[in-house]
Design an enzyme around this catalytic site. Structure first.
Site, PDB file in Angstrom:
ATOM      1  N   HIS A   1       5.280   5.948  20.854  1.00 42.31           N
ATOM      2  CA  HIS A   1       3.813   5.263  21.002  1.00 42.31           C
ATOM      3  C   HIS A   1       3.787   4.981  22.738  1.00 42.31           C
ATOM      4  CE1 HIS A   1       3.071   5.201  17.134  1.00 42.31           C
ATOM      5  NE2 HIS A   1       3.871   4.256  16.735  1.00 42.31           N
TER       6      HIS A   1
ATOM      7  N   CYS B   1       5.067  -7.080   7.305  1.00 40.53           N
ATOM      8  CA  CYS B   1       6.167  -6.410   8.259  1.00 40.53           C
ATOM      9  C   CYS B   1       6.255  -7.491   9.643  1.00 40.53           C
ATOM     10  CB  CYS B   1       5.583  -5.217   9.116  1.00 40.53           C
ATOM     11  SG  CYS B   1       6.789  -4.373  10.014  1.00 40.53           S
TER      12      CYS B   1
ATOM     13  N   CYS C   1      -1.826   1.663   7.908  1.00 36.98           N
ATOM     14  CA  CYS C   1      -1.247   0.744   6.849  1.00 36.98           C
ATOM     15  C   CYS C   1      -1.652  -0.751   6.990  1.00 36.98           C
ATOM     16  CB  CYS C   1       0.324   0.906   7.055  1.00 36.98           C
ATOM     17  SG  CYS C   1       0.991   0.089   8.653  1.00 36.98           S
TER      18      CYS C   1
ATOM     19  N   CYS D   1      -1.564  -2.721  14.686  1.00 35.45           N
ATOM     20  CA  CYS D   1      -1.227  -2.398  13.429  1.00 35.45           C
ATOM     21  C   CYS D   1      -1.858  -3.398  12.318  1.00 35.45           C
ATOM     22  CB  CYS D   1       0.092  -2.255  12.958  1.00 35.45           C
ATOM     23  SG  CYS D   1       0.667  -2.247  11.275  1.00 35.45           S
TER      24      CYS D   1
ATOM     25  N   CYS E   1       3.489  -4.962  15.819  1.00 32.72           N
ATOM     26  CA  CYS E   1       2.928  -3.806  16.368  1.00 32.72           C
ATOM     27  C   CYS E   1       1.495  -4.191  16.793  1.00 32.72           C
ATOM     28  CB  CYS E   1       2.987  -2.475  15.947  1.00 32.72           C
ATOM     29  SG  CYS E   1       4.803  -1.927  15.667  1.00 32.72           S
TER      30      CYS E   1
ATOM     31  N   GLY F   1       5.812  -2.117   6.960  1.00 30.05           N
ATOM     32  CA  GLY F   1       7.456  -2.451   6.933  1.00 30.05           C
ATOM     33  C   GLY F   1       8.155  -1.490   7.726  1.00 30.05           C
ATOM     34  N   GLU F   2       9.130  -2.009   8.332  1.00 27.26           N
ATOM     35  CA  GLU F   2      10.162  -1.292   9.386  1.00 27.26           C
ATOM     36  C   GLU F   2      11.445  -0.987   8.367  1.00 27.26           C
ATOM     37  OE1 GLU F   2      11.159  -0.061  12.435  1.00 27.26           O
ATOM     38  OE2 GLU F   2      12.698   0.299  10.979  1.00 27.26           O
TER      39      GLU F   2
ATOM     40  N   GLU G   1       0.995  -1.155   0.028  1.00 27.45           N
ATOM     41  CA  GLU G   1       0.046   0.038  -0.113  1.00 27.45           C
ATOM     42  C   GLU G   1       0.982   1.243   0.066  1.00 27.45           C
ATOM     43  OE1 GLU G   1      -3.278  -2.116   2.855  1.00 27.45           O
ATOM     44  OE2 GLU G   1      -2.387  -0.217   3.638  1.00 27.45           O
TER      45      GLU G   1
HETATM   46  S1  SF4 Z   1       4.043  -1.456   9.607  1.00 30.30           S
HETATM   47 FE1  SF4 Z   1       4.879  -0.187  11.147  1.00 30.30          FE
HETATM   48  S2  SF4 Z   1       3.189  -0.169  12.924  1.00 30.30           S
HETATM   49 FE2  SF4 Z   1       2.866  -1.872  11.350  1.00 30.30          FE
HETATM   50  S3  SF4 Z   1       3.957  -3.834  12.471  1.00 30.30           S
HETATM   51 FE3  SF4 Z   1       5.395  -2.870  11.035  1.00 30.30          FE
HETATM   52  S4  SF4 Z   1       6.528  -1.408  12.167  1.00 30.30           S
HETATM   53 FE4  SF4 Z   1       4.705  -1.799  13.451  1.00 30.30          FE
END
Ligand code: SF4
Length: 356
Positions: free
Chosen positions: A230, A126, A347, A133, A130, A173-174, A106
């Site tokens: 956060h 990812c 996301c 998310c 988190c 993603g990280e 996305e």
């Molecule tokens: S996309 Fe961002 S908020 Fe979602 S799990 Fe990965 S690091 Fe965390």
């Protein structure tokens, strides 16, 4: 000794034609030389690829037709495909883009007062997990290449038909788990012969992968860094962001001090307010303690609710309490509008919805 042309043909024979975006300048120059072309052709081709975002070799009208045909026989132009979009009442457009191997990500275009910001993904899925998310819930599919990150920006630019003024790596993603591709995309976005976006308008958001923060600080460009914080309470942060459990808040605090000393730049801390979780008095005090006396800006964002999650946004009044308390310790904080709240803006939500 194989020539670049041989290698490209050889790769093409085994697994389809090679994507022109993946060629280095040297490889492209070598290929064009093997086709009997003068040196300046490489620059012309690169301008079509990186600046004009050509989708077909036929678009490259200042190249001889015979060369366009020879290139088309050896290479592809990627072929990112838009498979879904949502348009918000506030003008944001969210896209689900698919790459030739079927992997989709996305990205979001956010127009505002004559400017266009783009939010890109650095990975498909990812691994960070988190709890607030939608992407984290699905895990990692694969990391993206630098050109796949870059192509998201070009897709949004062409759809809005206007210049992109800033890019944030805050999609799926990280980015610091895909450091080299992220840096490659940043450099291409910054390059006057690429997207030509100023380094300070290119922001990478990380959960706080500490080893890469100092690596980033040592890059020569003035890219901007945002930390998804956060919570400044270790237990809460561990629960919300299990992927960075091994990087303690104390170590994060220390490395951010080094980052500021090294770069002189002010980092942003992202803080998604979640009612009863990280908006309590003790959480606010911990956030103030974390930021007080440091160079910092705090972005307070009301949580985008994710289907199936018990986490809820905080209230606007509570967000204002945070702004006041942070101001009292000398830290500037901004309450950000949740852009595109009507379009699964968090996301991973659009992808999640379509995969049901
Ligand atoms: S996309 Fe961002 S908020 Fe979602 S799990 Fe990965 S690091 Fe965390």
């Amino acid at each position: 000794m194989p020539t670049g042309n041989d290698r490209i043909n050889a790769e093409g024979a085994g697994e389809g034609l090679r994507d022109l975006h993946t060629l280095t300048h040297g490889e492209l120059t070598e290929l064009l030389a093997s086709l009997g072309q003068p040196k300046f052709r490489a620059k012309q081709v690169e301008e079509w690829v990186w600046s004009k975002n050509a989708r077909s070799f036929d678009d490259m009208t200042n190249l001889p037709k015979s060369l366009r045909e020879e290139l088309a026989a050896r290479l592809t132009l990627g072929g990112v495909e838009e498979v879904a979009r949502q348009v918000s009442v506030d003008g944001c457009r969210k896209y689900l883009l698919r790459f030739p191997d079927g992997v989709s990500v996305e990205c979001v275009g956010m127009p505002s007062r004559g400017k266009l910001a783009v939010c890109v993904s650095s990975q498909a899925g990812c691994p960070m997990g988190c709890s607030f998310c939608a992407t984290g819930a699905a895990g990692l599919t694969r990391s993206l290449t630098s050109s796949e990150i870059y192509e998201q920006v070009m897709h949004v630019r062409d759809d809005f038909n206007t210049r992109v003024t800033s890019v944030v790596f805050m999609g799926q993603g990280e980015p610091f788990l895909n450091y080299d591709a992220t840096l490659g995309a940043l450099r291409r976005l910054n390059d006057p012969e690429g997207a030509g976006i100023g380094a300070r308008h290119l922001t990478v958001s990380t959960c706080g992968v500490i080893p890469q923060i100092m690596r980033f600080a040592n890059e020569p460009e003035q890219f901007t860094l945002a930390i998804s914080l956060h919570s400044a309470v270790q237990r809460t942060r561990n629960a919300l962001m299990p992927g960075v459990r091994k990087y303690s808040l104390v170590n994060l605090y220390n490395v951010m001090g080094e980052y500021v000393n090294k770069t002189g730049r002010r980092p942003t801390y992202e803080y998604a307010l979640m009612g009863g979780v990280n908006d309590t008095d003790s959480e606010l005090q911990a956030l103030c303690d974390f930021c007080e006396g440091t160079l910092a800006h705090v972005n307070l964002i009301q949580l985008n609710e994710v289907e199936g999650s018990k986490l809820r946004p905080s209230t606007d009044l509570r967000a204002q309490d945070f702004v006041r308390a942070l101001a009292a310790v000398g830290v500037e904080a901004t309450v950000r509008n949740s852009r595109g709240v009507d379009i699964d803006a968090a996301c991973g939500q659009l992808k999640q919805r379509l995969s049901k």
